[in-house]
Design a protein around this motif. Structure first.
Motif, PDB file in Angstrom:
ATOM      1  N   THR A  78       0.860  -1.173   0.000  1.00  0.00           N
ATOM      2  CA  THR A  78       0.000   0.000   0.000  1.00  0.00           C
ATOM      3  C   THR A  78       0.900   1.228   0.000  1.00  0.00           C
ATOM      4  OG1 THR A  78      -0.101   0.212   2.400  1.00  0.00           O
ATOM      5  CG2 THR A  78      -1.751  -1.233   1.357  1.00  0.00           C
ATOM      6  N   ALA A  79       0.328   2.377  -0.250  1.00  0.00           N
ATOM      7  CA  ALA A  79       1.111   3.618  -0.252  1.00  0.00           C
ATOM      8  C   ALA A  79       1.752   3.838   1.117  1.00  0.00           C
ATOM      9  CB  ALA A  79       0.228   4.798  -0.640  1.00  0.00           C
ATOM     10  N   SER A  80       1.014   3.576   2.192  1.00  0.00           N
ATOM     11  CA  SER A  80       1.547   3.756   3.546  1.00  0.00           C
ATOM     12  C   SER A  80       2.689   2.788   3.828  1.00  0.00           C
ATOM     13  CB  SER A  80       0.452   3.557   4.592  1.00  0.00           C
ATOM     14  OG  SER A  80      -0.524   4.549   4.471  1.00  0.00           O
ATOM     15  N   GLN A  81       2.531   1.526   3.418  1.00  0.00           N
ATOM     16  CA  GLN A  81       3.580   0.541   3.617  1.00  0.00           C
ATOM     17  C   GLN A  81       4.828   0.903   2.826  1.00  0.00           C
ATOM     18  OE1 GLN A  81       1.309  -2.864   2.322  1.00  0.00           O
ATOM     19  NE2 GLN A  81       1.218  -3.685   4.413  1.00  0.00           N
ATOM     20  N   ALA A  82       4.640   1.319   1.594  1.00  0.00           N
ATOM     21  CA  ALA A  82       5.777   1.700   0.750  1.00  0.00           C
ATOM     22  C   ALA A  82       6.517   2.892   1.348  1.00  0.00           C
ATOM     23  CB  ALA A  82       5.300   2.020  -0.668  1.00  0.00           C
ATOM     24  N   ASP A  83       5.766   3.851   1.882  1.00  0.00           N
ATOM     25  CA  ASP A  83       6.381   5.024   2.502  1.00  0.00           C
ATOM     26  C   ASP A  83       7.195   4.619   3.724  1.00  0.00           C
ATOM     27  OD1 ASP A  83       6.780   7.889   2.802  1.00  0.00           O
ATOM     28  OD2 ASP A  83       5.414   7.745   4.521  1.00  0.00           O
ATOM     29  N   TRP A  84       6.625   3.765   4.567  1.00  0.00           N
ATOM     30  CA  TRP A  84       7.322   3.322   5.778  1.00  0.00           C
ATOM     31  C   TRP A  84       8.581   2.533   5.419  1.00  0.00           C
ATOM     32  CZ3 TRP A  84       4.881  -0.299  10.011  1.00  0.00           C
ATOM     33  CH2 TRP A  84       5.669  -0.262  11.169  1.00  0.00           C
ATOM     34  N   LEU A  85       8.448   1.616   4.456  1.00  0.00           N
ATOM     35  CA  LEU A  85       9.599   0.827   4.043  1.00  0.00           C
ATOM     36  C   LEU A  85      10.699   1.730   3.483  1.00  0.00           C
ATOM     37  CD1 LEU A  85      10.893  -1.944   3.725  1.00  0.00           C
ATOM     38  CD2 LEU A  85       9.724  -2.149   1.512  1.00  0.00           C
ATOM     39  N   THR A  86      10.318   2.722   2.703  1.00  0.00           N
ATOM     40  CA  THR A  86      11.293   3.663   2.154  1.00  0.00           C
ATOM     41  C   THR A  86      12.029   4.391   3.263  1.00  0.00           C
ATOM     42  OG1 THR A  86      10.033   3.947   0.117  1.00  0.00           O
ATOM     43  CG2 THR A  86      11.589   5.696   0.679  1.00  0.00           C
ATOM     44  N   LYS A  87      11.307   4.816   4.291  1.00  0.00           N
ATOM     45  CA  LYS A  87      11.943   5.499   5.422  1.00  0.00           C
ATOM     46  C   LYS A  87      12.923   4.581   6.142  1.00  0.00           C
ATOM     47  CE  LYS A  87       8.183   8.721   6.198  1.00  0.00           C
ATOM     48  NZ  LYS A  87       7.047   9.085   7.035  1.00  0.00           N
ATOM     49  N   LEU A  88      12.530   3.326   6.347  1.00  0.00           N
ATOM     50  CA  LEU A  88      13.416   2.371   7.014  1.00  0.00           C
ATOM     51  C   LEU A  88      14.670   2.103   6.180  1.00  0.00           C
ATOM     52  CD1 LEU A  88      10.786  -0.210   8.352  1.00  0.00           C
ATOM     53  CD2 LEU A  88      12.062   1.475   9.700  1.00  0.00           C
ATOM     54  N   VAL A  89      14.472   1.955   4.878  1.00  0.00           N
ATOM     55  CA  VAL A  89      15.595   1.696   3.965  1.00  0.00           C
ATOM     56  C   VAL A  89      16.552   2.891   3.949  1.00  0.00           C
ATOM     57  CG1 VAL A  89      16.153   1.461   1.502  1.00  0.00           C
ATOM     58  CG2 VAL A  89      14.387   0.024   2.520  1.00  0.00           C
ATOM     59  N   ASP A  90      15.993   4.094   3.873  1.00  0.00           N
ATOM     60  CA  ASP A  90      16.835   5.292   3.866  1.00  0.00           C
ATOM     61  C   ASP A  90      17.607   5.423   5.172  1.00  0.00           C
ATOM     62  OD1 ASP A  90      16.004   5.919   1.313  1.00  0.00           O
ATOM     63  OD2 ASP A  90      14.559   7.441   1.956  1.00  0.00           O
ATOM     64  N   ARG A  91      16.937   5.170   6.295  1.00  0.00           N
ATOM     65  CA  ARG A  91      17.580   5.274   7.608  1.00  0.00           C
ATOM     66  C   ARG A  91      18.734   4.283   7.717  1.00  0.00           C
ATOM     67  NH1 ARG A  91      13.532   4.029  11.909  1.00  0.00           N
ATOM     68  NH2 ARG A  91      12.566   5.888  11.080  1.00  0.00           N
ATOM     69  N   ALA A  92      18.571   3.116   7.114  1.00  0.00           N
ATOM     70  CA  ALA A  92      19.607   2.081   7.175  1.00  0.00           C
ATOM     71  C   ALA A  92      20.700   2.295   6.128  1.00  0.00           C
ATOM     72  CB  ALA A  92      18.978   0.708   6.991  1.00  0.00           C
ATOM     73  N   GLY A  93      20.491   3.253   5.228  1.00  0.00           N
ATOM     74  CA  GLY A  93      21.479   3.511   4.181  1.00  0.00           C
ATOM     75  C   GLY A  93      21.520   2.429   3.125  1.00  0.00           C
ATOM     76  N   LEU A  94      20.400   1.785   2.869  1.00  0.00           N
ATOM     77  CA  LEU A  94      20.373   0.663   1.930  1.00  0.00           C
ATOM     78  C   LEU A  94      20.069   1.077   0.497  1.00  0.00           C
ATOM     79  CD1 LEU A  94      18.495  -2.011   4.061  1.00  0.00           C
ATOM     80  CD2 LEU A  94      20.942  -1.713   3.749  1.00  0.00           C
ATOM     81  N   ARG A  95      19.686   2.290   0.256  1.00  0.00           N
ATOM     82  CA  ARG A  95      19.368   2.738  -1.103  1.00  0.00           C
ATOM     83  C   ARG A  95      20.530   2.465  -2.054  1.00  0.00           C
ATOM     84  NH1 ARG A  95      14.541   2.719  -2.762  1.00  0.00           N
ATOM     85  NH2 ARG A  95      13.176   3.847  -1.415  1.00  0.00           N
ATOM     86  N   SER A  96      21.735   2.664  -1.557  1.00  0.00           N
ATOM     87  CA  SER A  96      22.908   2.468  -2.405  1.00  0.00           C
ATOM     88  C   SER A  96      23.157   0.993  -2.727  1.00  0.00           C
ATOM     89  CB  SER A  96      24.144   3.059  -1.729  1.00  0.00           C
ATOM     90  OG  SER A  96      24.381   2.404  -0.501  1.00  0.00           O
ATOM     91  N   MET A  97      22.460   0.091  -2.022  1.00  0.00           N
ATOM     92  CA  MET A  97      22.674  -1.331  -2.239  1.00  0.00           C
ATOM     93  C   MET A  97      21.948  -1.869  -3.458  1.00  0.00           C
ATOM     94  SD  MET A  97      22.616  -3.010   1.530  1.00  0.00           S
ATOM     95  CE  MET A  97      22.480  -4.633   0.817  1.00  0.00           C
ATOM     96  N   GLY A  98      20.996  -1.111  -4.000  1.00  0.00           N
ATOM     97  CA  GLY A  98      20.387  -1.700  -5.177  1.00  0.00           C
ATOM     98  C   GLY A  98      18.985  -1.296  -5.505  1.00  0.00           C
ATOM     99  N   GLY A  99      18.680  -0.051  -5.546  1.00  0.00           N
ATOM    100  CA  GLY A  99      17.477   0.400  -6.205  1.00  0.00           C
ATOM    101  C   GLY A  99      16.169   0.215  -5.486  1.00  0.00           C
ATOM    102  N   GLU A 100      15.181  -0.158  -6.261  1.00  0.00           N
ATOM    103  CA  GLU A 100      13.789  -0.163  -5.808  1.00  0.00           C
ATOM    104  C   GLU A 100      13.514  -1.216  -4.748  1.00  0.00           C
ATOM    105  OE1 GLU A 100      11.371   2.052  -6.693  1.00  0.00           O
ATOM    106  OE2 GLU A 100      13.056   3.036  -7.655  1.00  0.00           O
ATOM    107  N   THR A 101      12.530  -0.912  -3.914  1.00  0.00           N
ATOM    108  CA  THR A 101      12.119  -1.843  -2.871  1.00  0.00           C
ATOM    109  C   THR A 101      10.793  -2.518  -3.207  1.00  0.00           C
ATOM    110  OG1 THR A 101      11.039  -0.065  -1.691  1.00  0.00           O
ATOM    111  CG2 THR A 101      13.291  -0.581  -1.031  1.00  0.00           C
ATOM    112  N   ASN A 102      10.100  -2.043  -4.225  1.00  0.00           N
ATOM    113  CA  ASN A 102       8.743  -2.518  -4.482  1.00  0.00           C
ATOM    114  C   ASN A 102       8.649  -3.400  -5.720  1.00  0.00           C
ATOM    115  OD1 ASN A 102       8.508  -0.528  -2.610  1.00  0.00           O
ATOM    116  ND2 ASN A 102       6.764   0.460  -3.541  1.00  0.00           N
ATOM    117  N   ASP A 103       9.633  -4.220  -6.017  1.00  0.00           N
ATOM    118  CA  ASP A 103       9.493  -5.054  -7.205  1.00  0.00           C
ATOM    119  C   ASP A 103       9.059  -6.438  -6.884  1.00  0.00           C
ATOM    120  OD1 ASP A 103      12.610  -6.409  -7.445  1.00  0.00           O
ATOM    121  OD2 ASP A 103      12.377  -4.519  -6.395  1.00  0.00           O
TER     122      ASP A 103
END
Length: 66
Positions: free
Chosen positions: A41-66
């Protein structure tokens, strides 16, 4: 990175102390790791994005919603 792979990476970040998860966050991430939905859901995707950003995982490989 799949939703499940992202969840496991968040657990690794939690375990190493990089990005500690709250009880609620851990429950959410655990559900994503064990039984990932086909879409978030939009809320879940937003929360997951915040957790991923906080952990610094964005640089590990792109999208989280595939």
């Amino acid at each position: 990175m799949s939703i499940s792979e992202t969840a496991w990476a968040l657990f690794d970040a939690h375990k190493s102390g990089i990005a500690p998860l709250s009880r609620k966050g851990g429950s959410f991430v655990g559900q994503l790791a064990v039984d990932p939905p086909s879409a978030l859901t939009a809320s879940q995707a937003d929360w997951l994005t915040k957790l991923v950003d906080r952990a610094g995982l964005r640089s590990m490989g792109g999208e989280t919603n595939d």
